[in-house]
Design an enzyme around this catalytic site. Structure first.
Site, short mmCIF file in Angstrom:
data_model
loop_
_atom_site.label_atom_id
_atom_site.label_comp_id
_atom_site.label_asym_id
_atom_site.label_seq_id
_atom_site.Cartn_x
_atom_site.Cartn_y
_atom_site.Cartn_z
N GLY A 61 -7.94 8.51 12.24
CA GLY A 61 -9.20 7.93 12.72
C GLY A 61 -9.00 6.83 13.75
O GLY A 61 -9.77 6.70 14.70
N ARG B 121 -2.22 -1.69 -3.90
CA ARG B 121 -3.35 -0.78 -3.87
C ARG B 121 -3.10 0.33 -4.88
O ARG B 121 -2.02 0.92 -4.91
CB ARG B 121 -3.46 -0.18 -2.47
CG ARG B 121 -4.39 0.99 -2.40
CD ARG B 121 -4.01 1.89 -1.25
NE ARG B 121 -4.94 2.99 -1.17
CZ ARG B 121 -4.62 4.18 -0.65
NH1 ARG B 121 -3.42 4.39 -0.17
NH2 ARG B 121 -5.52 5.14 -0.60
N GLU C 84 -6.74 -2.68 4.31
CA GLU C 84 -6.71 -2.73 2.84
C GLU C 84 -5.77 -3.84 2.38
O GLU C 84 -6.00 -4.47 1.36
CB GLU C 84 -6.24 -1.38 2.29
CG GLU C 84 -7.23 -0.26 2.54
CD GLU C 84 -6.60 1.12 2.55
OE1 GLU C 84 -5.73 1.37 3.42
OE2 GLU C 84 -6.95 1.94 1.69
N ASN D 19 0.85 -1.18 0.00
CA ASN D 19 0.00 0.00 0.00
C ASN D 19 0.90 1.24 0.00
O ASN D 19 1.35 1.68 1.05
CB ASN D 19 -0.89 -0.04 1.24
CG ASN D 19 -1.89 1.10 1.29
OD1 ASN D 19 -1.83 2.02 0.50
ND2 ASN D 19 -2.80 1.02 2.24
N GLY E 1 -4.88 6.29 9.84
CA GLY E 1 -3.93 6.83 10.82
C GLY E 1 -4.52 7.72 11.90
O GLY E 1 -4.35 7.48 13.09
N ARG F 92 -3.39 18.40 1.26
CA ARG F 92 -4.37 18.78 0.23
C ARG F 92 -5.42 19.74 0.80
O ARG F 92 -5.84 19.59 1.94
CB ARG F 92 -5.09 17.55 -0.33
CG ARG F 92 -4.20 16.60 -1.07
CD ARG F 92 -5.06 15.60 -1.85
NE ARG F 92 -4.27 14.46 -2.25
CZ ARG F 92 -4.37 13.27 -1.69
NH1 ARG F 92 -5.24 13.04 -0.72
NH2 ARG F 92 -3.60 12.28 -2.11
N LYS G 299 3.27 0.88 3.06
CA LYS G 299 2.95 -0.14 4.06
C LYS G 299 3.03 -1.49 3.39
O LYS G 299 2.62 -1.63 2.23
CB LYS G 299 1.53 0.08 4.58
CG LYS G 299 1.37 1.34 5.38
CD LYS G 299 -0.05 1.47 5.89
CE LYS G 299 -0.26 2.88 6.39
NZ LYS G 299 -1.64 3.31 6.36
N HIS H 192 -10.01 5.57 -1.75
CA HIS H 192 -10.08 4.81 -0.49
C HIS H 192 -11.23 3.81 -0.47
O HIS H 192 -11.68 3.39 0.59
CB HIS H 192 -10.29 5.75 0.73
CG HIS H 192 -9.15 6.69 1.01
ND1 HIS H 192 -9.36 7.98 1.46
CD2 HIS H 192 -7.81 6.54 0.93
CE1 HIS H 192 -8.19 8.58 1.64
NE2 HIS H 192 -7.23 7.73 1.31
P1 ADP Z 1 -1.69 7.52 4.50
O1 ADP Z 1 -2.78 8.32 3.89
O2 ADP Z 1 -0.31 8.02 4.10
O3 ADP Z 1 -1.87 6.03 4.38
P2 ADP Z 1 -2.09 7.03 7.34
O4 ADP Z 1 -3.41 6.37 7.30
O5 ADP Z 1 -0.91 6.24 7.73
O6 ADP Z 1 -1.78 7.87 6.03
O7 ADP Z 1 -2.22 8.26 8.36
C1 ADP Z 1 -1.19 9.15 8.59
C2 ADP Z 1 -1.71 10.19 9.56
O8 ADP Z 1 -2.09 9.54 10.79
C3 ADP Z 1 -0.66 11.24 9.93
O9 ADP Z 1 -1.24 12.54 9.93
C4 ADP Z 1 -0.29 10.84 11.34
O10 ADP Z 1 0.09 11.97 12.10
C5 ADP Z 1 -1.58 10.27 11.87
N1 ADP Z 1 -1.32 9.43 13.04
C6 ADP Z 1 -0.71 8.24 13.08
N2 ADP Z 1 -0.57 7.80 14.37
C7 ADP Z 1 -1.11 8.77 15.15
C8 ADP Z 1 -1.29 8.95 16.54
N3 ADP Z 1 -0.87 8.06 17.41
N4 ADP Z 1 -1.88 10.09 16.96
C9 ADP Z 1 -2.29 11.01 16.09
N5 ADP Z 1 -2.17 10.91 14.77
C10 ADP Z 1 -1.58 9.82 14.30
#
Ligand code: ADP
Length: 396
Positions: A331, A89, A382, A7, A329, A239, A14, A178
């Site tokens: 959520g 992905r 995913e 991904n 991340g 964005r 990932k 997504h």
């Molecule tokens: P991508 O769209 O690159 O796949 P992710 O789903 O990995 O992104 O999400 C990345 C986001 O999640 C970043 O803004 C990161 O700061 C946030 N994030 C990851 N872990 C935490 C955490 N423990 N607390 C707050 N935000 C987090």
């Protein structure tokens, strides 16, 4: 058989290596902060132990080379020939793909053709595919499209009110993104709560570096916040989300840039990063906000207002919402973000249980028993969907 699921996000890659069909994760990890000036972060989980390393990650190919070398060096597999399939992905499949397919030169050409529609993703995806082709030339690869689930939208949701021939001649419409994640977490929610997905109205909030929401009725996508490209919708890490397109022509004239240069700034220099001037990372913004940084606070507030706006509009479009699901991340991990968003939804009868909201690492309910809408955190997977599709297609 061993299937590698990849991904590649805008700034992350990932990976999960699965033993299939058992769906057992052999190893997993992530390369983060790819393309950043500072060092990247490489995390790999081996036998439950997380190993973390800082290293330069100028592009996605460097990450792939490092990963494959590590799998053998660390004796996770005895040789690369154990890997029977690699699934990727892909954010943008345009009109070409309504389901997953095996990688061939036609598929790669279409993904390349669609780079303009997903400038932060389709490029990195291709780099990932080609890095694996080079390293594992005899292994079949599969592409799983984020746009496929959103093909269920009605024209009233996916059409833009533009001259009609823009749609017929150029394919200008909402494609969303997504989709694999939205579909997976909605189905997981139904499974975990023993409900029939075909009787549910769900809003899924995929909040990561990229953020999108999806209105799902009876297991089908009815609407989603991302559009022709992942730029539409709510503000994200870099964005802008929705904006009056006149801004583009205005900046073109003021700064002597091309329209695409300005769109590039809307993709890469806006959102959290643009408003705060600090970072595209939610953790950095939360820290800055705690220290009283006003622009970081504003960046977060703008995003959370827009997320609540979308949920409100989906409440009307779906004629009610049974469940709201947070994933990705932010959520999954950022309880403060969830709490603030849900606070804005109190008028819909959303009530959060603070203690429940403090959990992490597995699916859980965060709404209180008195809440009119069931609110859950469901970790997205995913990679599992990709591994399932990859196994199915290489076996066909
Ligand atoms: P991508 O769209 O690159 O796949 P992710 O789903 O990995 O992104 O999400 C990345 C986001 O999640 C970043 O803004 C990161 O700061 C946030 N994030 C990851 N872990 C935490 C955490 N423990 N607390 C707050 N935000 C987090």
């Amino acid at each position: 058989m061993k299937i590698m699921s990849i991904n590649s996000g805008s700034s992350s890659l990932k990976f999960k290596l699965f033993e299939m069909p058992e769906e057992k994760v052999i190893t997993e990890g992530v390369f983060e902060r790819i393309t950043f000036k500072e060092e990247g972060i490489y995390t790999i989980k081996i036998n439950g132990e997380k190993i973390k390393e800082f290293l330069p990650l100028p592009n996605h190919a460097v990450a792939v080379e490092r990963l494959l070398k590590d799998l053998v060096d660390r004796k996770i597999i005895s040789s690369l020939s154990e890997i029977k399939g690699v699934g990727h992905r892909i954010v943008q499949g345009g009109k070409y793909f309504d389901k997953s397919v095996l990688v061939d030169s036609w598929a790669k050409d279409r993904i390349r053709e669609l780079i303009d529609l997903a400038p932060l993703h389709n490029g990195p995806h291709l780099i990932g595919i080609e890095a694996f082709e080079k390293a594992l030339p005899n292994v079949k690869q599969v592409v799983v499209f984020d746009t496929a689930f959103h093909q269920g939208m009605e024209p009233e949701a996916f059409m833009y009110a533009v001259p009609y021939y823009w749609y017929t001649d150029y394919g200008i419409r909402k494609y969303g993104a997504h989709g694999t994640s939205h579909q997976f977490v909605a189905n997981e929610y139904a499974r975990l709560t023993n409900q029939d997905i075909n009787k549910l109205k769900i809003v899924t909030c995929h909040l990561g570096n990229g953020c999108s929401l999806c209105a799902i009725e009876n297991g089908r996508c009815k609407d989603t916040s991302m559009g022709l490209t992942p730029l539409e919708g709510v503000p994200m890490g870099t964005r802008t989300g929705n904006i009056d397109p006149t801004v583009v022509s205005y900046i073109v004239e003021k700064e002597g840039k091309t329209a695409w240069e300005v769109v590039n700034e809307l993709n890469k220099k806006s959102g959290y990063l643009g408003i705060s001037g600090i970072s595209n990372d939610a953790r950095d913004l939360e820290d800055a906000m705690a220290e009283g940084n006003e622009r970081a606070t504003l960046a977060i507030k703008i995003q959370e207002k827009r997320i609540a706006d979308y949920i409100g509009s989906y409440y009307l479009y779906l004629e009610g919402i049974d469940a709201i699901i947070f994933t990705a991340g932010i959520g999954e991990n950022a309880k403060e973000y969830r709490e603030r968003i849900c606070k804005r939804l109190e008028i819909l009868g959303v009530v959060i249980d603070d203690e429940a909201n403090s959990q992490r690492g597995y699916p859980f309910r965060i709404s209180a028993p008195s809440s009119k809408i069931d609110v859950w955190v469901v970790p997205t997977n995913e990679e599992l969907v990709i591994a399932r599709d990859t196994m199915r297609l290489i076996n066909e």
